[in-house]
Scaffold this motif. Structure first.
Motif, PDB file in Angstrom:
ATOM      1  N   ALA A 117      -6.141 -42.293 -10.719  1.00 34.40           N
ATOM      2  CA  ALA A 117      -6.580 -43.692 -10.646  1.00 34.40           C
ATOM      3  C   ALA A 117      -6.799 -44.119  -9.203  1.00 34.40           C
ATOM      4  N   ILE A 118      -5.930 -43.687  -8.304  1.00 30.21           N
ATOM      5  CA  ILE A 118      -6.090 -44.009  -6.889  1.00 30.21           C
ATOM      6  C   ILE A 118      -7.410 -43.450  -6.365  1.00 30.21           C
ATOM      7  N   ALA A 119      -7.732 -42.225  -6.771  1.00 27.40           N
ATOM      8  CA  ALA A 119      -8.966 -41.595  -6.306  1.00 27.40           C
ATOM      9  C   ALA A 119     -10.215 -42.332  -6.789  1.00 27.40           C
ATOM     10  N   GLU A 120     -10.117 -42.952  -7.957  1.00 25.26           N
ATOM     11  CA  GLU A 120     -11.293 -43.634  -8.513  1.00 25.26           C
ATOM     12  C   GLU A 120     -11.518 -45.024  -7.931  1.00 25.26           C
ATOM     13  N   PHE A 121     -10.486 -45.602  -7.325  1.00 25.52           N
ATOM     14  CA  PHE A 121     -10.611 -46.978  -6.834  1.00 25.52           C
ATOM     15  C   PHE A 121     -10.247 -47.047  -5.351  1.00 25.52           C
ATOM     16  N   PRO A 122     -11.230 -46.958  -4.469  1.00 29.19           N
ATOM     17  CA  PRO A 122     -10.951 -46.982  -3.031  1.00 29.19           C
ATOM     18  C   PRO A 122     -10.460 -48.328  -2.514  1.00 29.19           C
TER      19      PRO A 122
END
Length: 202
Positions: A117-122
């Protein structure tokens, strides 16, 4: 100043909201959050957009709710195993590494759901990022504490090194394969802990 953590969304209670949450959790993990549309979610959950937005103010809030659920379950970090009272303090950092390697070998595992999830939302201001970042920082402190209790001379550095190994193994599984990534993690973790922890007491 750190961004405040998003106010928790009330866990879904209606049958439609529960189905939406369960379907979203599965699809977000298997195919990605941004790749999953509202129409697909509603179709597979057997509900409508009206029901979705009645339970969650927006898709972003549904995402945050799912990420929060992943944090509560802690299914990939499995730190709870390391706090077993029967486990000697010195052995607890090794238990963290073993739990991560075991997670890699679970069929269908494609990484830590919170990390994905972190990777998908900068954007750190995104509701899901606030939840995910807070969870990861909490785990960082817990691992550092385990290293301190295990007698590490520099528990902060050792804890961070452990995190880097685990996160790196999760990312590398996509091209190495899960078994190879798990084995590499075990070997690197053994070398790290042998060098960073005092020898066992006689």
């Amino acid at each position: 100043m750190d961004a405040p953590v998003a106010t928790p969304v009330t866990k879904p209670r209606s049958p439609a909201a529960q189905r939406l949450h369960a379907v979203a959790k599965d699809l977000f993990y298997r195919q990605g959050i941004r790749a999953t549309g509202v129409e697909e979610l509603c179709r597979l959950a057997g509900t409508t957009k009206i029901s979705l937005y009645r339970a969650f103010p927006s898709k972003d809030e549904l995402i945050a709710s799912v990420v929060r659920d992943e944090c509560e379950e802690n299914s990939t970090c499995q730190l709870d195993q390391s706090f077993d009272p029967a486990l000697p303090l010195r052995d607890r950092p090794a238990a963290v590494m073993k739990a991560a390697a075991d997670a890699l070998r679970v069929p269908g595992f494609r990484g830590c759901a919170v990390g994905l999830a972190i990777a998908e939302f900068p954007d750190p201001a995104h509701p899901a990022r606030k939840v995910a970042d807070a969870h990861k920082l909490k785990k960082r402190e817990q691992i550092r504490q385990l290293c301190a209790e295990a007698g590490a001379p520099d528990p902060a550095t050792l804890g961070d090194a452990m995190l880097m190994l685990v996160e790196g193994a999760f990312a590398a599984a996509a091209y190495l394969g899960n078994d190879e990534a798990a084995g590499a993690l075990e070997r690197a973790g053994h070398l790290l802990l042998a060098a960073a922890l005092p020898p066992p007491a006689d």
